[in-house]
Design an enzyme around this catalytic site. Sequence first.
Site, PDB file in Angstrom:
ATOM      1  N   THR A  16      31.775  45.872  45.850  1.00  0.00           N
ATOM      2  CA  THR A  16      31.726  44.857  44.790  1.00  0.00           C
ATOM      3  C   THR A  16      31.004  43.605  45.255  1.00  0.00           C
ATOM      4  O   THR A  16      30.368  42.911  44.457  1.00  0.00           O
ATOM      5  CB  THR A  16      33.166  44.519  44.353  1.00  0.00           C
ATOM      6  OG1 THR A  16      33.724  45.673  43.733  1.00  0.00           O
ATOM      7  CG2 THR A  16      33.209  43.368  43.365  1.00  0.00           C
ATOM      8  N   SER A  62      32.816  52.053  47.623  1.00  0.00           N
ATOM      9  CA  SER A  62      33.568  52.588  48.776  1.00  0.00           C
ATOM     10  C   SER A  62      34.642  53.593  48.385  1.00  0.00           C
ATOM     11  O   SER A  62      35.221  54.233  49.257  1.00  0.00           O
ATOM     12  CB  SER A  62      34.169  51.459  49.611  1.00  0.00           C
ATOM     13  OG  SER A  62      35.380  50.987  49.053  1.00  0.00           O
ATOM     14  N   THR A  95      36.144  46.937  48.721  1.00  0.00           N
ATOM     15  CA  THR A  95      37.549  46.690  49.079  1.00  0.00           C
ATOM     16  C   THR A  95      38.401  47.961  49.027  1.00  0.00           C
ATOM     17  O   THR A  95      39.443  48.030  49.669  1.00  0.00           O
ATOM     18  CB  THR A  95      38.195  45.656  48.122  1.00  0.00           C
ATOM     19  OG1 THR A  95      38.171  46.185  46.790  1.00  0.00           O
ATOM     20  CG2 THR A  95      37.502  44.311  48.177  1.00  0.00           C
ATOM     21  N   ASP A  96      37.950  48.957  48.238  1.00  0.00           N
ATOM     22  CA  ASP A  96      38.865  50.060  47.915  1.00  0.00           C
ATOM     23  C   ASP A  96      39.278  50.913  49.107  1.00  0.00           C
ATOM     24  O   ASP A  96      40.432  51.348  49.191  1.00  0.00           O
ATOM     25  CB  ASP A  96      38.259  50.938  46.809  1.00  0.00           C
ATOM     26  CG  ASP A  96      38.330  50.247  45.453  1.00  0.00           C
ATOM     27  OD1 ASP A  96      39.026  49.216  45.337  1.00  0.00           O
ATOM     28  OD2 ASP A  96      37.703  50.740  44.500  1.00  0.00           O
TER      29      ASP A  96
END
Length: 324
Positions: A16, A62, A95-96
């Site tokens: 992101t 990710s 971030t995932d």
Amino acid sequence: MANTLPHLLLIATGGTIAGRAARADDNVGYRAGEVGAADLVAAVPALAGTALRTLQLAQMDSKDMSNALWQALVQTLQTELARDDVTGVVITHGTDTLEETAFFLQRVLAPVKPVVLTAAMRPATSLQADGPQNLLDAVVVAQTSGARGVLLAFGGQVHAGDEVRKVDAYRLQAFDSAPAGPLALVEEGRVLPLRPWPQGRALGAAVCERPLAQWPRVGWITSHAGFDAALVDAAVASGFDGLVLAGTGNGTLHADLEAAAARAQAAGVTLRLSTRCASGRVVGGGPRGWPVSAESSPAQARVALLLDLLAKTATPSTPRSISA
Ligand code: SIN
């Protein structure tokens, strides 16, 4: 590349932080992994005088993180960190699955130089973009004397790569490393240490050199009401080597999952127990004496089991038959 003046390396992988939406007020309908590394740096005027080399290793969301990219990251870091002129590395990441990559890299490399991951919860085009400040903070941490290990700089906090977990799906303060808490704070370009930098022992990059087709297959299954054991039996039949079982509480498993896991273990699958609770680890032993994961999240427990199996002798995955 010949050695140059001391500098940081920025490895961009997408996420992101490199996301782009059609409108500045759209924080969810964007595509991750669109803005290139050079543009991420250009969006932070304070980085203008910083000696920073960029490397676009991937441009992905990710959620689709792969063993192949982890292998490429390890190879790249091993080469780059060995150079005298590279003083530290910053990695931009989604971030995932960041907690999985950070855990993986810390366990494999436990670098003496800082490897600072960073990310964003808002795309680069957002009115609320948090990526530029997080990137600046990551660079500040990577330049901090004594900083070492795989770290996450995010939301004004620095977390240990093998302790951090994503705890919120939308809010800007999306990471936590309870119960120990952050290693440091970053405030207005200053790092305020709270705990010592990570000192762990490295497994060594050689653990990742095996051809990808020979990497163990490790999954994670969560216990829940109405559990259907067919899920475990299917994993065994298709050749999984390891399974993390995320229990409902302190490692407690639905009886049907427990029975299926016992069949899996008898068929040669390595089991590791974790919890689906949002915080805490399993305390005490698991059912049937199954080993409990030392990691607090099932995501990191899965990576730990993958690394344990990788470190053992290579045996290609083969379909197994289940003994009742
Ligand atoms: C991703 O993980 O690549 C997308 C989500 C994010 O970075 O917040």
